[in-house]
Every structure is written in structure tokens, then in C-alpha cells.
Write a protein that holds these residues in place. Sequence first.
Motif, PDB file in Angstrom:
ATOM      1  N   PHE A 122       0.812  -1.215   0.000  1.00 37.88           N
ATOM      2  CA  PHE A 122       0.000   0.000   0.000  1.00 37.88           C
ATOM      3  C   PHE A 122       0.850   1.271   0.000  1.00 37.88           C
ATOM      4  O   PHE A 122       0.352   2.355  -0.278  1.00 37.88           O
ATOM      5  N   GLU A 123       2.133   1.144   0.242  1.00 41.44           N
ATOM      6  CA  GLU A 123       3.024   2.304   0.335  1.00 41.44           C
ATOM      7  C   GLU A 123       3.512   2.725  -1.050  1.00 41.44           C
ATOM      8  O   GLU A 123       4.680   2.558  -1.403  1.00 41.44           O
ATOM      9  N   LYS A 124       2.608   3.286  -1.837  1.00 42.03           N
ATOM     10  CA  LYS A 124       2.935   3.657  -3.213  1.00 42.03           C
ATOM     11  C   LYS A 124       4.075   4.661  -3.272  1.00 42.03           C
ATOM     12  O   LYS A 124       4.899   4.616  -4.187  1.00 42.03           O
ATOM     13  N   ARG A 125       4.158   5.551  -2.311  1.00 38.96           N
ATOM     14  CA  ARG A 125       5.253   6.527  -2.276  1.00 38.96           C
ATOM     15  C   ARG A 125       6.596   5.807  -2.176  1.00 38.96           C
ATOM     16  O   ARG A 125       7.554   6.142  -2.873  1.00 38.96           O
ATOM     17  N   ASN A 126       6.676   4.793  -1.299  1.00 41.43           N
ATOM     18  CA  ASN A 126       7.917   4.019  -1.154  1.00 41.43           C
ATOM     19  C   ASN A 126       8.230   3.243  -2.432  1.00 41.43           C
ATOM     20  O   ASN A 126       9.383   3.190  -2.861  1.00 41.43           O
ATOM     21  N   ILE A 127       7.212   2.625  -3.008  1.00 39.30           N
ATOM     22  CA  ILE A 127       7.417   1.821  -4.205  1.00 39.30           C
ATOM     23  C   ILE A 127       7.973   2.706  -5.327  1.00 39.30           C
ATOM     24  O   ILE A 127       8.948   2.353  -5.989  1.00 39.30           O
ATOM     25  N   HIS A 128       7.371   3.867  -5.511  1.00 35.96           N
ATOM     26  CA  HIS A 128       7.864   4.823  -6.506  1.00 35.96           C
ATOM     27  C   HIS A 128       9.319   5.183  -6.220  1.00 35.96           C
ATOM     28  O   HIS A 128      10.160   5.174  -7.128  1.00 35.96           O
ATOM     29  N   PHE A 129       9.617   5.483  -4.981  1.00 38.15           N
ATOM     30  CA  PHE A 129      10.967   5.885  -4.600  1.00 38.15           C
ATOM     31  C   PHE A 129      11.986   4.794  -4.927  1.00 38.15           C
ATOM     32  O   PHE A 129      12.994   5.045  -5.599  1.00 38.15           O
ATOM     33  N   TYR A 130      11.726   3.573  -4.472  1.00 36.84           N
ATOM     34  CA  TYR A 130      12.698   2.507  -4.652  1.00 36.84           C
ATOM     35  C   TYR A 130      12.859   2.090  -6.109  1.00 36.84           C
ATOM     36  O   TYR A 130      13.973   1.853  -6.572  1.00 36.84           O
ATOM     37  N   VAL A 131      11.763   2.015  -6.852  1.00 39.80           N
ATOM     38  CA  VAL A 131      11.834   1.573  -8.248  1.00 39.80           C
ATOM     39  C   VAL A 131      12.291   2.704  -9.167  1.00 39.80           C
ATOM     40  O   VAL A 131      13.242   2.547  -9.931  1.00 39.80           O
ATOM     41  N   ASN A 132      11.613   3.835  -9.105  1.00 40.97           N
ATOM     42  CA  ASN A 132      11.847   4.902 -10.076  1.00 40.97           C
ATOM     43  C   ASN A 132      13.011   5.828  -9.728  1.00 40.97           C
ATOM     44  O   ASN A 132      13.592   6.431 -10.630  1.00 40.97           O
ATOM     45  N   LYS A 133      13.343   5.957  -8.473  1.00 37.44           N
ATOM     46  CA  LYS A 133      14.424   6.862  -8.069  1.00 37.44           C
ATOM     47  C   LYS A 133      15.731   6.125  -7.782  1.00 37.44           C
ATOM     48  O   LYS A 133      16.800   6.624  -8.091  1.00 37.44           O
ATOM     49  N   CYS A 134      15.618   4.955  -7.146  1.00 41.63           N
ATOM     50  CA  CYS A 134      16.825   4.271  -6.672  1.00 41.63           C
ATOM     51  C   CYS A 134      17.242   3.071  -7.521  1.00 41.63           C
ATOM     52  O   CYS A 134      18.312   2.519  -7.298  1.00 41.63           O
TER      53      CYS A 134
END
Length: 176
Positions: A122-134
Motif C-alpha cells: 500500500f506504500e505507493k510513495r515508497n514503491i515509486h521511490f525505490y523503483v523509479n528513483k533508486c
Amino acid sequence: MNLRFEPVPRQDFEDFKKDVKDIFAIAVIKHFGMPEDGEVVPDADVDESLYNPKAEVFYVYLDDKRVGGVVLTIDRESHRNKMDLFYIYPDCHSKGIGHAIWKRIEDMYPETRVWELVTPCFEKRNIHFYVNKCGFHIVEFFNAHHKDLRSEGDDCEYRTEYFRFEKQMISFRCEE
């Protein structure tokens, strides 16, 4: 960014644990409300990370302001390392601090072959961060049909549906 990682002494682990629990609770309560038992993040889950013999526990500062913390499990034999806990205070979100912290962690452990972490689905913000940023990749989805054996007996939705991520680092050169 002037980031500084300060090791957290064992006598301060309870304060660190309180930070982790308070920060992680924000998203859980927002999405699910307060759990019936009142415990969003069990002490045992945080303690397992903090007291792991391979754990490296840090508060992170930007200039002289504490902006968050991280618990890493560093395996110096396999070079397969984990980010067990990572939090940034909400007033520091969306300022590039999290990404700068992650890049610094990569620089601190150049021998790492694979980084691993988990985050709730449910933590879409985290998922975006780890996949798209890191640059992490989702490699596993734990759920009712594919259970993580380490969480047996836990049926709380936000603790049983989560992704496991990996980031493959540049492999070591073959020795001649």
C-alpha cells in the motif's frame, strides 16, 4: 548535500525504535485506521533488525538537523546486504533527501553485490521511490497465496502483503 551518518549506540535503541514506530504508523493509520490492538509496528519486528549482529544502525543528519534513520544488515561474506529500516521525518519529504541518503549508503558499501529491502504494497510513495528513483526491482510479492515464512501467524493486511525488492550492483571483476 551535507549528510552525516551517526552510529546509534545501543543505549539509544529505544529512542530509535520510537522514531521508527511513530513514522511508520503515519501511513498505516492513514490507510487502515488504528489497528484494534493499537500496535502498528510490533516491538519485536524493530528489535529483530536493531539487535541483529550484522546490523549497522545510524541516525542521519543534514547539516546539524536529524532528518531520519536507517538500519542496514551488512553481510561481509556474501556482500548481499539489506536495508531493514529506513525513515525520514515527514517535514523532510520531497526534498531529495531520501535519494541523497540512498546514494550515500551505496557509496559507503561499494563491495555490495545485491541490496535487498521490503515495503508494504500500500506504500505507493515508497514503491515509486525505490523503483523509479533508486533503481530497485520488485522480485517477490508476499500475500495470502505466497506467504513469507518469517511472518507466519501474522494476518494483518499491511504486514502480510508486501514487496521484496533487489538492486543488483555492478559485480566484482574476476580475479586473474
